[in-house]
Design an enzyme around this catalytic site. Structure first.
Site, PDB file in Angstrom:
ATOM      1  N   HIS A 192      -0.666   0.905 -10.267  1.00  0.00           N
ATOM      2  CA  HIS A 192      -1.434  -0.034  -9.431  1.00  0.00           C
ATOM      3  C   HIS A 192      -2.014  -1.151 -10.290  1.00  0.00           C
ATOM      4  O   HIS A 192      -3.227  -1.413 -10.264  1.00  0.00           O
ATOM      5  CB  HIS A 192      -2.545   0.701  -8.671  1.00  0.00           C
ATOM      6  N   ARG A 216       0.852  -1.185   0.000  1.00  0.00           N
ATOM      7  CA  ARG A 216       0.000   0.000   0.000  1.00  0.00           C
ATOM      8  C   ARG A 216       0.890   1.238   0.000  1.00  0.00           C
ATOM      9  O   ARG A 216       1.929   1.281   0.664  1.00  0.00           O
ATOM     10  CB  ARG A 216      -0.915   0.019   1.222  1.00  0.00           C
ATOM     11  N   GLU A 257      -3.633   8.226  -5.436  1.00  0.00           N
ATOM     12  CA  GLU A 257      -3.823   7.605  -6.745  1.00  0.00           C
ATOM     13  C   GLU A 257      -5.079   8.161  -7.410  1.00  0.00           C
ATOM     14  O   GLU A 257      -6.085   8.391  -6.724  1.00  0.00           O
ATOM     15  CB  GLU A 257      -3.939   6.082  -6.587  1.00  0.00           C
TER      16      GLU A 257
END
Length: 319
Positions: A272, A224, A253
């Site tokens: 991601h 994370r 993000e």
């Protein structure tokens, strides 16, 4: 008896729930309508797993879903004190992302060891420059996070001849405790973060940590974003404290075009995507339908999150 209500916090493309037709009333909502619909729902599917809306919309006292499932491995965007304190069962998508993420990490490790980023850049410049690269077999890696993702990364790296130390919150057979991390990381060629985000892991990879690493070390984060102090990592790369890094997750993000991280030397940025292989959404939908059928039949659910720990404990977990 009336049909149970399944509330779906939706995003495109929507999940395929055809097998549940006629067995459950499916209601779709976006973030704005979530709070109004939660009290009447029996179960909640957080299909939009990038949303933080559940934390703000979760009801306190009164009716609420008996089960919440998130179509993701991490639950940090979901958990809040009211949900953690409730008797609602929370589950995650364990079993979907482990192998794809491990393959992605293995690809990064191979790319760095053979300097593929440098080769591509030299090709772009039409510049022939012979150089030596690293032999991967025999190098040392530390994988932080002993859940299924960390274990799958460990398995694939072992297959490449890498000596791997797996680090978890608590020590048990073949797994190191967090108290060993500094010692192991100081000797590692590869440090890979695959841990969940909790209050104890937030910001754990900082200037102090990067200062421990060898100048030849590479850091990879597929856990994370908030676990890494990004300015400290950028500074370590600029100062050549470490040889390189790869981030697939970030504090914010999507990463904006103005972010200085795009231009940090030695840093590979990916959006991601480490766990997203072709058909992954279909697999998430199939997993949820199977879990719903178990739940509706009164059977125990898999992938139950320990809401105090913030993740699904491994079978060998000890407090």
């Amino acid at each position: 008896m009336s049909e149970p209500t399944l509330l779906v916090l939706d995003t495109e493309p929507s999940p395929r729930l055809g097998r549940l037709t006629g067995r459950v009333r499916v209601q779709y909502t976006d973030e704005r309508g979530l709070a109004a619909h939660l009290p009447s729902a029996d179960a909640l599917l957080v299909w939009d797993f990038s949303s933080d809306a559940v934390r703000g919309a979760w009801p306190g006292d009164g009716p609420r879903p008996r089960w919440v499932h998130t179509a993701s491995a991490g639950v940090d965007r979901l958990l809040c004190p009211a949900l953690a304190a409730s008797d609602t069962v929370v589950t995650n998508a364990r079993g979907i992302f482990e192998l794809p993420i491990a393959e992605y990490v293995a690809g990064l490790v191979l790319a760095f060891s053979k300097d593929l980023p440098g080769t591509l850049e030299l090709q772009r410049l039409h510049h022939w420059r012979h150089r030596e690269v690293r032999q991967l077999s025999g190098t040392r890696a530390v994988v932080v996070g002993a859940g299924p993702i960390g274990r799958e990364i460990t398995r694939l790296l072992h297959g490449l001849g890498v000596r791997v130390a797996l680090v978890a919150r608590t020590a048990r057979r073949t797994i190191h405790g967090i108290e060993d991390l500094d010692r192991l990381a100081a000797r590692a060629d590869w440090v890979i973060c695959a841990a969940p985000l909790t209050e104890s892991t937030r910001g754990m990879f900082d200037a102090r940590f990067f200062g421990l690493l060898q100048p030849s070390a590479v850091f990879v984060n597929v856990g994370r974003g908030p676990m890494v102090v990004e300015t400290d990592l950028a500074d370590a790369l600029h100062k050549r404290w470490i040889a390189g890094a790869a981030l697939d997750v970030f504090q914010e993000e999507p990463l904006g075009p103005e972010s200085p991280l795009w231009d940090v030397p030695g840093l590979v940025v990916s959006p991601h995507m480490s766990g997203d292989t072709a058909g992954w959404r279909d697999r998430l939908g199939e997993q949820f339908v199977e879990m719903y059928e178990q739940w509706a039949a009164g059977l125990p659910l898999p992938n139950v999150v320990d809401k105090e720990l913030g993740y699904v404990p491994s079978p060998d977990h000890t407090a």
